[in-house]
Scaffold this motif. Structure first.
Motif, PDB file in Angstrom:
ATOM      1  N   LYS A  20      -2.166  -4.815   0.993  1.00  0.00           N
ATOM      2  CA  LYS A  20      -1.407  -3.648   0.532  1.00  0.00           C
ATOM      3  C   LYS A  20      -2.213  -2.357   0.508  1.00  0.00           C
ATOM      4  O   LYS A  20      -1.662  -1.293   0.251  1.00  0.00           O
ATOM      5  CB  LYS A  20      -0.857  -3.902  -0.873  1.00  0.00           C
ATOM      6  CG  LYS A  20      -1.921  -4.134  -1.929  1.00  0.00           C
ATOM      7  CD  LYS A  20      -1.281  -4.362  -3.308  1.00  0.00           C
ATOM      8  CE  LYS A  20      -2.357  -4.566  -4.390  1.00  0.00           C
ATOM      9  NZ  LYS A  20      -1.765  -4.752  -5.718  1.00  0.00           N
ATOM     10  N   GLY A  21      -3.509  -2.415   0.760  1.00  0.00           N
ATOM     11  CA  GLY A  21      -4.301  -1.196   0.722  1.00  0.00           C
ATOM     12  C   GLY A  21      -5.791  -1.468   0.693  1.00  0.00           C
ATOM     13  O   GLY A  21      -6.295  -2.330   1.408  1.00  0.00           O
ATOM     14  N   LYS A  32      -6.452   1.768  -3.839  1.00  0.00           N
ATOM     15  CA  LYS A  32      -5.535   2.642  -3.108  1.00  0.00           C
ATOM     16  C   LYS A  32      -4.399   1.804  -2.539  1.00  0.00           C
ATOM     17  O   LYS A  32      -4.605   0.939  -1.681  1.00  0.00           O
ATOM     18  CB  LYS A  32      -6.279   3.340  -1.965  1.00  0.00           C
ATOM     19  CG  LYS A  32      -5.426   4.313  -1.159  1.00  0.00           C
ATOM     20  CD  LYS A  32      -5.168   5.594  -1.930  1.00  0.00           C
ATOM     21  CE  LYS A  32      -4.538   6.651  -1.057  1.00  0.00           C
ATOM     22  NZ  LYS A  32      -4.328   7.923  -1.782  1.00  0.00           N
ATOM     23  N   ASP A  33      -3.194   2.038  -3.053  1.00  0.00           N
ATOM     24  CA  ASP A  33      -2.017   1.337  -2.557  1.00  0.00           C
ATOM     25  C   ASP A  33      -1.478   2.109  -1.357  1.00  0.00           C
ATOM     26  O   ASP A  33      -0.974   3.219  -1.498  1.00  0.00           O
ATOM     27  CB  ASP A  33      -0.958   1.237  -3.651  1.00  0.00           C
ATOM     28  CG  ASP A  33       0.218   0.349  -3.246  1.00  0.00           C
ATOM     29  OD1 ASP A  33       0.314  -0.009  -2.060  1.00  0.00           O
ATOM     30  OD2 ASP A  33       1.035   0.031  -4.126  1.00  0.00           O
ATOM     31  N   LEU A  34      -1.579   1.509  -0.165  1.00  0.00           N
ATOM     32  CA  LEU A  34      -1.106   2.149   1.052  1.00  0.00           C
ATOM     33  C   LEU A  34       0.289   1.689   1.438  1.00  0.00           C
ATOM     34  O   LEU A  34       0.859   2.177   2.409  1.00  0.00           O
ATOM     35  CB  LEU A  34      -2.080   1.869   2.208  1.00  0.00           C
ATOM     36  CG  LEU A  34      -3.519   2.338   1.988  1.00  0.00           C
ATOM     37  CD1 LEU A  34      -4.384   1.916   3.171  1.00  0.00           C
ATOM     38  CD2 LEU A  34      -3.581   3.842   1.794  1.00  0.00           C
ATOM     39  N   GLY A  35       0.822   0.719   0.697  1.00  0.00           N
ATOM     40  CA  GLY A  35       2.129   0.186   1.028  1.00  0.00           C
ATOM     41  C   GLY A  35       2.153  -0.574   2.333  1.00  0.00           C
ATOM     42  O   GLY A  35       3.217  -0.797   2.913  1.00  0.00           O
ATOM     43  N   ASP A  36       0.986  -1.015   2.795  1.00  0.00           N
ATOM     44  CA  ASP A  36       0.881  -1.696   4.073  1.00  0.00           C
ATOM     45  C   ASP A  36      -0.459  -2.422   4.131  1.00  0.00           C
ATOM     46  O   ASP A  36      -1.406  -2.060   3.427  1.00  0.00           O
ATOM     47  CB  ASP A  36       0.985  -0.677   5.218  1.00  0.00           C
ATOM     48  CG  ASP A  36       1.233  -1.321   6.561  1.00  0.00           C
ATOM     49  OD1 ASP A  36       1.521  -2.533   6.611  1.00  0.00           O
ATOM     50  OD2 ASP A  36       1.134  -0.612   7.582  1.00  0.00           O
ATOM     51  N   THR A  38      -3.794   0.779   9.349  1.00  0.00           N
ATOM     52  CA  THR A  38      -2.885  -0.191   8.748  1.00  0.00           C
ATOM     53  C   THR A  38      -2.046  -0.894   9.817  1.00  0.00           C
ATOM     54  O   THR A  38      -2.015  -0.490  10.981  1.00  0.00           O
ATOM     55  CB  THR A  38      -1.933   0.473   7.737  1.00  0.00           C
ATOM     56  OG1 THR A  38      -0.939   1.235   8.450  1.00  0.00           O
ATOM     57  CG2 THR A  38      -2.694   1.376   6.777  1.00  0.00           C
ATOM     58  N   ARG A  84       1.077  -0.935  10.258  1.00  0.00           N
ATOM     59  CA  ARG A  84       2.138  -0.098  10.824  1.00  0.00           C
ATOM     60  C   ARG A  84       1.568   1.129  11.528  1.00  0.00           C
ATOM     61  O   ARG A  84       2.234   2.154  11.651  1.00  0.00           O
ATOM     62  CB  ARG A  84       3.116   0.319   9.728  1.00  0.00           C
ATOM     63  CG  ARG A  84       3.883  -0.850   9.114  1.00  0.00           C
ATOM     64  CD  ARG A  84       4.990  -0.369   8.193  1.00  0.00           C
ATOM     65  NE  ARG A  84       5.733  -1.471   7.614  1.00  0.00           N
ATOM     66  CZ  ARG A  84       5.475  -2.004   6.421  1.00  0.00           C
ATOM     67  NH1 ARG A  84       4.467  -1.512   5.678  1.00  0.00           N
ATOM     68  NH2 ARG A  84       6.195  -3.005   5.958  1.00  0.00           N
ATOM     69  N   LYS A 122      -0.779   3.337  10.878  1.00  0.00           N
ATOM     70  CA  LYS A 122      -1.257   4.546  10.224  1.00  0.00           C
ATOM     71  C   LYS A 122      -2.782   4.592  10.279  1.00  0.00           C
ATOM     72  O   LYS A 122      -3.450   3.595  10.011  1.00  0.00           O
ATOM     73  CB  LYS A 122      -0.809   4.593   8.763  1.00  0.00           C
ATOM     74  CG  LYS A 122       0.679   4.756   8.555  1.00  0.00           C
ATOM     75  CD  LYS A 122       1.008   4.801   7.075  1.00  0.00           C
ATOM     76  CE  LYS A 122       2.505   4.952   6.836  1.00  0.00           C
ATOM     77  NZ  LYS A 122       2.815   4.954   5.387  1.00  0.00           N
TER      78      LYS A 122
END
Length: 276
Positions: free
Chosen positions: A57-58, A73-77, A95, A97, A99
């Motif tokens: 998730k980060g 750090k929550d990157l949502g991915d 990431t 996706r 990023k």
């Protein structure tokens, strides 16, 4: 997973938790309080103070001294590749996706974020902070250190594209800015800039050096980093090493010319530079 070693000889490894061991005695220094089965075993980097761990998730940042969590750090991915440390407290992350993010390694705050479709392998950074990433369609992309803006892109030979599992290798840089990249087709390419032939490489391999620190400041010449270049010329180094995944560029025989070692599904390949 992959271990890393700091200048004091401490060894860091992830197995559910993050562990630190004394490299001489093998005794455990500490283990992190966080048990996180989403910690990616091979995806961590170190500097002189912290350990940066990629997760599903980060990013987690731990203290090397005691294993305490410094920031999260929550990157949502999920983090797709090893985080890379560059100049100016920058931590570069890719990431799942696609990023590409530049984070402040001290605080975890985001400097910039850029989507690069198909970005998948561990990036590399240059002296002025440019970030090089490789896409799964066989394109090299350079991003600005300041804002992540695309500066240029280079198309590799179509046979390096990710067709039928033909995924490009991690990026390796020579000290003159020459970029080495290969794929499962068996081809290894050198993209050479304007400053002459490659000699030695302060970013010579995946995870940056033999200690797997992922730290651009951690080369044998201190803060020496490969310079960014323009006007690249593509050279085919070889087409005889199928399944290239990682590349080591180093003057093995100390004759002043850089030699290349590759790892692949079929084993290890060695290319000795004959001076030509």
């Amino acid at each position: 997973g992959t271990s890393s070693t700091n200048r004091n000889g401490d060894i860091f490894v992830i197995y559910g938790k993050l562990y630190s061991f004394n490299g001489l005695s093998g005794e455990k220094n500490w283990e992190s309080d966080i048990f996180e089965n989403r910690l990616r075993e091979s995806l961590h980097s170190i500097d002189d103070q912290f350990v940066f761990c990629g997760t599903e998730k980060g990013i987690y940042c731990f203290s090397q001294e005691n294993g305490q969590l410094v920031w999260e750090k929550d990157l949502g991915d999920a983090v797709q590749a090893q985080p890379i440390l560059g100049k100016g407290n920058r931590l570069v992350v890719i990431t799942r996706r696609y990023k590409v993010l530049s984070l402040n390694k001290i605080t975890g705050e985001t400097n910039w974020e850029k989507t690069v479709r198909g970005a998948m392998k561990t990036p590399a950074v240059t002296e002025d902070g440019q970030v090089y990433v490789v896409r799964h369609d066989g394109v090299l992309v350079s991003l600005s250190a300041r804002d992540g803006k695309k500066l240029w892109e280079l198309k590799i030979d179509p046979s390096v594209e990710a067709v039928n599992g033909n995924v490009p290798s991690h990026i390796t840089l020579g000290d003159d800015g020459t970029i080495f990249v290969g794929g499962r087709s068996g081809k290894l390419y050198a993209f050479q800039g304007t400053s002459g032939p490659p000699k030695d490489a302060p970013w010579p391999m995946f995870q940056q050096n033999r200690r797997n620190s992922g730290n651009a400041h951690d080369g044998k010449d201190g803060d020496l980093l490969p310079k960014s270049q323009t006007g690249f010329v593509q050279h085919l180094v070889t087409d005889q090493i199928p399944g290239i995944t990682n590349i080591l560029a180093e003057d093995i025989d100390k004759d002043g010319d850089m030699d290349i070692i590759t790892t692949s599904n079929g084993g290890i390949g060695i290319l000795k530079h004959d001076g030509s």
